[in-house]
Design a protein around this motif. Structure first.
Motif, short mmCIF file in Angstrom:
data_model
loop_
_atom_site.label_atom_id
_atom_site.label_comp_id
_atom_site.label_asym_id
_atom_site.label_seq_id
_atom_site.Cartn_x
_atom_site.Cartn_y
_atom_site.Cartn_z
N ASP A 76 -1.35 0.78 5.47
CA ASP A 76 -1.91 -0.54 5.12
C ASP A 76 -1.65 -0.87 3.65
OD1 ASP A 76 -2.84 -1.02 7.66
OD2 ASP A 76 -4.80 -0.12 7.29
N GLY A 77 -1.84 0.14 2.78
CA GLY A 77 -1.65 -0.10 1.36
C GLY A 77 -0.22 -0.47 1.01
N LEU A 78 0.75 0.26 1.58
CA LEU A 78 2.15 -0.02 1.28
C LEU A 78 2.59 -1.33 1.95
CD1 LEU A 78 4.70 0.90 -0.13
CD2 LEU A 78 5.31 2.21 1.90
N ALA A 83 4.34 -7.00 1.65
CA ALA A 83 4.16 -8.35 2.20
C ALA A 83 4.24 -9.41 1.11
CB ALA A 83 2.81 -8.45 2.92
N ASP A 84 4.45 -8.99 -0.13
CA ASP A 84 4.57 -9.92 -1.25
C ASP A 84 5.69 -10.92 -1.00
OD1 ASP A 84 5.78 -10.71 -4.04
OD2 ASP A 84 3.78 -9.96 -4.48
N GLU A 85 5.48 -12.14 -1.49
CA GLU A 85 6.46 -13.21 -1.27
C GLU A 85 7.84 -12.87 -1.82
OE1 GLU A 85 5.77 -16.28 -4.86
OE2 GLU A 85 4.02 -16.01 -3.56
N ARG A 86 7.88 -11.98 -2.82
CA ARG A 86 9.18 -11.61 -3.39
C ARG A 86 10.05 -10.84 -2.41
NH1 ARG A 86 6.78 -8.83 -8.68
NH2 ARG A 86 5.14 -8.38 -7.16
N PHE A 87 9.42 -10.28 -1.37
CA PHE A 87 10.17 -9.53 -0.36
C PHE A 87 10.26 -10.28 0.96
CE2 PHE A 87 7.60 -6.15 -2.72
CZ PHE A 87 8.56 -6.02 -3.72
N ALA A 88 9.88 -11.56 0.97
CA ALA A 88 9.78 -12.31 2.22
C ALA A 88 11.08 -12.34 2.99
CB ALA A 88 9.30 -13.74 1.93
N ASP A 89 12.22 -12.44 2.29
CA ASP A 89 13.50 -12.56 2.98
C ASP A 89 13.95 -11.26 3.62
OD1 ASP A 89 13.78 -11.56 0.29
OD2 ASP A 89 15.96 -11.76 0.53
N LEU A 90 13.29 -10.14 3.30
CA LEU A 90 13.69 -8.84 3.85
C LEU A 90 13.08 -8.57 5.22
CD1 LEU A 90 13.37 -6.67 0.60
CD2 LEU A 90 15.42 -7.75 1.56
N ASN A 91 12.02 -9.33 5.58
CA ASN A 91 11.38 -9.18 6.89
C ASN A 91 11.02 -7.73 7.21
OD1 ASN A 91 11.55 -11.97 7.60
ND2 ASN A 91 13.72 -11.70 8.02
N ILE A 92 10.35 -7.08 6.28
CA ILE A 92 9.96 -5.68 6.46
C ILE A 92 8.75 -5.62 7.39
CG2 ILE A 92 9.19 -3.58 5.29
CD1 ILE A 92 10.48 -4.72 2.73
N VAL A 97 7.69 0.30 7.39
CA VAL A 97 6.79 0.86 6.40
C VAL A 97 6.39 2.28 6.78
CG1 VAL A 97 4.51 0.62 5.31
CG2 VAL A 97 5.91 -1.40 5.72
N SER A 98 6.06 2.47 8.05
CA SER A 98 5.68 3.80 8.54
C SER A 98 6.83 4.79 8.39
CB SER A 98 5.25 3.70 10.01
OG SER A 98 4.92 4.98 10.52
N GLU A 99 8.04 4.34 8.69
CA GLU A 99 9.20 5.22 8.57
C GLU A 99 9.42 5.65 7.13
OE1 GLU A 99 12.47 3.14 10.25
OE2 GLU A 99 11.79 3.35 12.33
N LEU A 100 9.24 4.71 6.19
CA LEU A 100 9.42 5.04 4.78
C LEU A 100 8.38 6.06 4.32
CD1 LEU A 100 10.70 4.62 2.00
CD2 LEU A 100 9.21 2.63 1.70
N LEU A 101 7.13 5.86 4.72
CA LEU A 101 6.09 6.80 4.33
C LEU A 101 6.33 8.19 4.91
CD1 LEU A 101 2.71 4.85 4.50
CD2 LEU A 101 3.68 5.99 2.53
N LEU A 460 11.59 -20.84 7.45
CA LEU A 460 12.24 -19.55 7.31
C LEU A 460 12.00 -18.71 8.56
CD1 LEU A 460 11.37 -18.57 3.64
CD2 LEU A 460 13.41 -19.72 4.50
N ASP A 461 12.96 -17.88 8.87
CA ASP A 461 12.79 -16.96 10.00
C ASP A 461 11.89 -15.82 9.56
OD1 ASP A 461 12.94 -15.37 12.18
OD2 ASP A 461 15.09 -14.95 12.05
N ARG A 462 10.64 -15.82 10.05
CA ARG A 462 9.67 -14.82 9.64
C ARG A 462 9.52 -13.70 10.65
NH1 ARG A 462 8.08 -14.55 4.81
NH2 ARG A 462 5.95 -14.02 5.36
#
Length: 463
Positions: A76-78, A83-92, A97-101, A460-462
């Motif tokens: 949840d924290g990561l 979810a910051d708008e600066r990363f919006a185009d990456l559609n993470i 997130v779970s895979e990265l952790l 935008l495609d979200r």
């Protein structure tokens, strides 16, 4: 796979390399096959309790380091940060997130640290606030040892609603030779509490109501009697500056005071028996709505969990001055400002009323989206009508059956009010309440027609 499954491959791999061992050598030491160890290190198998015990015994290993993700609030924290708008185009999404952790927890922690230190974690506010809040989030605003000590102290004092203030005052007098004195506003114009050791007085402003007086007395009492416990807890985190440490200490002290006024076991039983009836709970424990809201976010004792509430305090401009996610997983608190369609804004016009709303949060890539939210106005401590805020509590709609405030409310997600994360982070089209265009969305201006909303933009495609 269960949320409690311990995937600790990267940490185990670092331990093996630190010891200068091959997979075969470590596997032999742990009594498992090299192929099984290889699967554990690649997070394709969980770390079993038996193997964990072997790791602790053979390598003098601290098991707390196996859950490095807890330091950044877990998934949840990561996810909140990404979810910051600066990363919006990456559609993470949450799966990534779970895979990265799981695969690179130290890289995830580094990313979270860079994000937090950018000063944008909570809308670009002071770094000290960010750092203090991050530590509270790491604990999920639940301090089990404090709750246990506070329960014992409350039992010792035999606190009850009828003699709550008297019991606290008497404790200060008998054990600390301190009297409680109420002083007029002109004597304490800019303070609500002051400890005068020369006069042996705890001085309180006359502007405090009864619940606030009791809370301030309780806070002073735990400061005097539980200094070692508080200092030990505050000494754990490695804060970058003194202000963050002091803010965290203030939070822990307030937590202790609330736990004394609302002892965990008795408070949780009352919550469950009354269906979390806020009015009854306030009267039974002699607390304010804001104090009650804080306490509701902390009910996470193993084997005795309450509903996972989040809580926030919001001003008329929609700015957050407090926000505690607890164990709720809420991400709707992570914007700079709140959505004007949220009930918190209506609550300002309905002073003292409980305003209930079912909301569906759009534009959230992680965490729950359907919530029951309850908002009510509160006046700033000691300020009378001069400063007013709204306290909002929220719990997932799936828990609504346990909540008396939700009786008669439609729980159909289709009938919920759709809200966003503030205009700059909201990509809903056709919203007439919109004040700003969404960040990153190309604006469209039609010279021949004027739309019903102030800003037309390319969606935008979200997904």
């Amino acid at each position: 796979m269960s949320d409690n499954t311990l995937l600790a491959g990267p940490a185990l791999r670092r331990l093996r390399k630190r010891e200068g061992m091959t997979q075969s050598a470590m596997a032999a030491t742990l009594g498992i096959s090299p192929s099984y160890l290889n699967l554990i290190e690649r997070n394709q198998r969980p770390l079993s309790a038996r193997v964990l015990i072997q790791v602790i015994d053979r390598f003098d290993f601290d098991p707390r380091t196996l859950r490095e993700d807890e330091s950044i609030g877990g998934i949840d924290g990561l996810a909140r940060r990404l979810a910051d708008e600066r990363f919006a185009d990456l559609n993470i999404d949450r799966e990534e997130v779970s895979e990265l952790l799981n695969s690179a927890p130290q890289a995830a922690a580094a990313l979270a640290r860079l994000y937090d230190r950018s000063g944008q974690d909570v809308g670009g506010v002071n770094d000290s606030l960010v750092e203090s809040r991050r530590e509270i989030e790491r604990w999920r605003n639940h301090f089990a040892d404090i709750d246990e000590v506070a329960e014992k102290l409350a039992d010792e004092l035999r606190l009850s609603n009828s003699d709550l203030g008297a019991a606290l005052t008497e404790r200060l007098r008998e054990k600390h030779q301190l009297s409680v004195r109420i002083l007029p506003l002109e004597v304490m114009p800019n303070a609500v509490r002051r400890l005068d050791l020369h006069a042996r007085q705890l001085q309180l402003s006359e502007m405090l109501d009864r619940s606030s007086r009791n809370f301030q007395i309780a806070a002073q009492l735990v400061t005097l009697e539980q200094r070692e416990a508080i200092s030990s807890l505050v000494a754990g985190p490695q804060f970058d500056d003194a202000a963050a440490r002091q803010l965290f200490e203030r939070h822990v002290t307030a937590y202790f005071a609330a736990a004394l006024l609302m002892p965990y076991g008795r408070f949780l039983r009352a919550c469950e028996q009354t269906g979390y009836d806020f009015t009854v709970l306030q009267r039974r424990f002699g607390v304010s709505f804001e104090q009650l809201a804080h306490r509701l976010t902390t009910l996470q004792r193993v084997g005795q969990r309450g509903l996972p509430f989040f809580m926030a305090r919001i001003d008329r401009a929609g700015q957050f001055s407090k926000r505690f996610s607890g164990a709720s997983g809420a991400t709707l608190l992570e914007s700079d400002v709140s959505c004007p369609l949220w009930i918190v804004h209506t609550a300002f016009e309905r002073r003292g009323d409980l305003c209930v709303q079912s909301v569906f949060v759009e534009g959230v890539d992680a965490g729950p989206t359907h919530w029951i939210t309850i908002a009510r106005t509160v006046d700033a401590i000691g300020a009378g009508d001069q400063a007013r805020f709204v306290i909002v509590l929220g719990v997932e709609a799936r828990f609504a059956a346990q909540l008396s405030a939700a009786k008669g409310l439609s729980l159909d997600p289709e009938s919920a009010e759709a809200i966003g994360l503030g205009c700059a982070r909201c990509y809903r089209e056709g919203c007439r309440q919109r004040s700003l265009p969404p960040s990153g969305a190309p604006l469209q201006v039609d010279r021949l027609a004027r739309g019903v909303t102030p800003f037309e933009f390319q969606g935008l495609d979200r997904r």
